[in-house]
Write a protein that holds these residues in place. Structure first.
Motif, PDB file in Angstrom:
ATOM      1  N   HIS A 115       0.868  -1.179   0.000  1.00 22.27           N
ATOM      2  CA  HIS A 115       0.000   0.000   0.000  1.00 22.27           C
ATOM      3  C   HIS A 115       0.902   1.226   0.000  1.00 22.27           C
ATOM      4  N   GLU A 116       0.562   2.222  -0.793  1.00 19.93           N
ATOM      5  CA  GLU A 116       1.380   3.421  -0.896  1.00 19.93           C
ATOM      6  C   GLU A 116       0.561   4.651  -0.563  1.00 19.93           C
ATOM      7  N   LEU A 117       1.211   5.647  -0.003  1.00 16.28           N
ATOM      8  CA  LEU A 117       0.601   6.934   0.263  1.00 16.28           C
ATOM      9  C   LEU A 117       1.522   8.006  -0.303  1.00 16.28           C
ATOM     10  N   PRO A 118       1.164   8.597  -1.441  1.00 14.89           N
ATOM     11  CA  PRO A 118       2.015   9.656  -2.000  1.00 14.89           C
ATOM     12  C   PRO A 118       2.029  10.881  -1.092  1.00 14.89           C
ATOM     13  N   VAL A 119       3.164  11.526  -1.033  1.00 11.09           N
ATOM     14  CA  VAL A 119       3.318  12.775  -0.310  1.00 11.09           C
ATOM     15  C   VAL A 119       3.700  13.836  -1.323  1.00 11.09           C
ATOM     16  N   VAL A 126       2.522  14.631  -7.765  1.00 11.79           N
ATOM     17  CA  VAL A 126       2.489  13.371  -7.013  1.00 11.79           C
ATOM     18  C   VAL A 126       3.491  12.375  -7.558  1.00 11.79           C
TER      19      VAL A 126
END
Length: 132
Positions: A115-119, A126
């Motif tokens: 699972h990834e969460l872009p910052v 992005v």
């Protein structure tokens, strides 16, 4: 081999591009595997050794090709032997969710989903490319 690898790299979330991958191959940090039989290239993939605190694994990072049902079993055995010959603890690979279904009959087990969460940093998009 580049077009086959490019398709796999497209799923890397911007972590790699072809140039970066080929630099790692040239430097010996990734191995390039080419699968062919009686003519054209059927598939290509890359691998590297990954040292974790308690295990060292052969990691397959990128794989692209066709007719996977024809080469999945023999390449599984080759990867297992390659890892065993080097004293590694196992083999892992990253791939889209569909790979789990394809590789399960050959002994592979899906263990995690990433699972990834872009910052978003100021001045960047992005995907990491600059914003004008």
């Amino acid at each position: 081999v580049a077009p086959l690898l490019a398709k796999a790299i497209a799923y890397s979330g911007g972590r790699y591009d072809l140039r970066a991958l080929f630099e790692q191959i040239d430097e010996g940090r990734e191995l390039l595997w080419v699968i062919y039989a009686d003519g054209p290239i059927r598939a290509v993939f890359t691998s590297r050794e990954t040292l974790y605190p308690r295990r060292t694994l052969l990691t397959v990072d990128f794989c692209g090709g066709a007719d996977v049902s024809e080469w999945a079993e023999p390449i599984t055995e080759r990867l297992r032997a390659f890892a065993r010959d080097r004293g590694l603890d196992g083999v892992e690979f990253y791939g889209r969710r569909g790979w789990g279904r394809i590789m399960k009959p050959f002994g592979w087990q899906q263990s995690v989903v990433l699972h990834e969460l872009p910052v978003v940093r100021p001045g960047t998009a992005v995907n990491g490319e600059g914003v004008e």
